[in-house]
Design a protein around this motif. Structure first.
Motif: not given
Ligand SMILES: *Cc1c(COP(=O)(O)O)cnc(C)c1O
Length: 436
Positions: A249-250, A257-258, A356
């Motif tokens: 997720a990166g 991300r969050t 994702e």
């Protein structure tokens, strides 16, 4: 034309005599889909070749680690170079220092890190830190998240929240299970109730911030934030298990991300580039509780193995410095568009793609309105499992290797091409049409 799998069949028969189920990790045995597991002879790029010479475009990618594909040339060079210097020292060395410095400088929630040899070991060690730091016994976990096979993580929910949790594996005692509270994902009320009942006894809440071990179950960001704020309010640590989501997720995973800053975080899979590496880390004052600095014991004969670390370092450096994430996103969008087109062509199959970044999961069967995203195991449509088995075998026959379970996700790598995906989508549509 049916491919010959005589070689795999005969090796599987032999293997069943000397290993449980004929395998060294359960899902490899194909129990979820039936049939004979393929014995793999070699792999390169996006391709697996079995002992009978059958070729498959691989969407399992060793369950996630191989984000650059099989035998990436830069990773291969780094591994060969490391080998010429020896393959285990059991002493302090500079290689893991370089990886630790890279990670600590790139990932905001990571102030200190310790390398181990698997995700399971990382989770087990970080849970011990959480208990050591807080002096509290209980752990909150979520149904549908997987955290490896430490005893305390092999626990399932009791029938109601106030009911005793129970072991999810033979060999796990009730007394261990009692300290793990299990509640559903994506459920604000259950979260509040769990903290109201157990908040002051909770050492931590452990969550896959992007659950990817029971299908891909993306969580609402406000649910994750609620979990964070309840942890803060009750003095429990927030533990992100990023063994899958880390570097997928990166580069900064779901923490990046969050923008949520977990107290503890674990990595595995991509971090070793296909070699055995796990890691746990987080706030410095928590990590300084670990031996020899502090009272929480953890050690490993092969921890920070230089060959494994070299593979991980080469993988992560390449991920960070190349356009890998952009390429993966381009492939991902191609998959989105292709599945969308098939969904419209075959409306009865009611398939959707949950994706994702480079992690994807194709769900079939009608989903609930108004939120059609599947976010919890209880929301997975009933026909999904059986349909998957048929589609899986049809695809295998056409030369595409998905993880052999309806509840495992697929992984893209930078070794995949648009042409691989186009032919996959074509075969998938054919398989789906036939399987109805
Ligand atoms: C794979 C996984 C683990 C276990 O890692 P192993 O290296 O297989 O022990 C733990 N947590 C998550 C989220 C995983 O996906």
């Amino acid at each position: 034309m049916t491919r010959s799998i005589a070689g795999s069949e005969s090796l599987f028969e032999r293997s069943k005599k000397v290993s449980p189920g004929g395998v060294h990790s359960p899902v490899r045995a194909f129990r979820g889909v039936g049939g004979t597991p393929r014995f793999i002879r070699e792999a390169k790029g996006a391709e697996l070749i079995d002992v009978d010479g059958n070729r498959y475009i691989d969407f399992c990618m060793s369950w996630g680690p191989l984000i650059l594909g099989h035998q990436d040339p830069d990773v291969a060079d780094a591994v060969r170079a490391a080998l010429t210097r020896g393959w285990s020292y059991g002493a302090a060395e500079p290689y893991s220092l370089e990886l630790a410095e890279l990670l600590v400088s790139e990932i905001p929630c990571l102030e200190k890190i310790r390398f181990v040899s698997s995700g399971t070991e990382a989770v087990m060690s970080a849970l011990r830190v959480a208990r050591g730091a807080t002096g509290r016994p209980k752990i909150l976990k979520f149904d549908g998240c997987f955290h490896g096979h430490a005893d305390s993580m092999l626990v399932r929910a009791g029938s109601g929240l106030a009911e005793m949790p129970s072991p999810d594996s033979a060999g796990v005692t009730d007394s261990v299970a009692r300290d793990t509270i299990v509640i559903p994902l994506d459920d604000d009320a259950a979260l509040e109730e769990a903290f109201a009942l157990h908040g002051s006894a909770l050492a931590c809440a452990i969550v896959e911030p992007l659950p990817a071990n029971n299908g891909l179950l993306p969580q609402r960001e406000d649910w994750l934030k609620k979990l964070e704020s309840l942890c803060r309010k009750h003095g429990a640590l927030l533990f992100f298990d990023e063994v899958i989501s880390g570097f997928r997720a990166g580069f900064q995973g779901m923490a990046g991300r969050t923008g949520i800053k977990p107290d503890l975080v674990t990595y595995g899979k991509v971090i070793g580039g296909g070699f055995p590496v796990g890691a746990y880390g987080g706030r410095a004052e928590l990590m300084d509780l670990v031996a020899p600095q502090g009272p929480v014991y953890q050690a490993g004969t092969l921890s920070a193995n230089p060959v494994s670390i070299a593979a991980g370092l080469a993988t992560l450096k390449k991920l960070r410095s190349s356009d890998a994430y952009r390429k993966l996103e381009t492939l991902g969008s191609q998959l989105d568009a292709g599945i969308e087109r098939i969904a419209q062509a075959l409306p009865e199959a009611s398939i959707t793609l949950q994706r994702e970044g480079s992690i994807f999961w194709i769900v079939s069967g009608a989903r609930e309105r108004p939120d059609p995203v599947v976010r919890a195991p209880s929301k997975i449509p009933a026909p999904h499992k059986e349909r998957f088995a048929r589609v899986f075998h049809a695809l295998l026959e056409e030369g595409f290797y998905l993880a052999p379970s309806a509840f495992e996700v697929g992984f893209l790598s930078t070794a995949h091409t648009e042409a691989h995906l186009s032919s996959f989508l074509e075969s998938f549509e054919k398989a789906l049409g036939k399987s109805r």
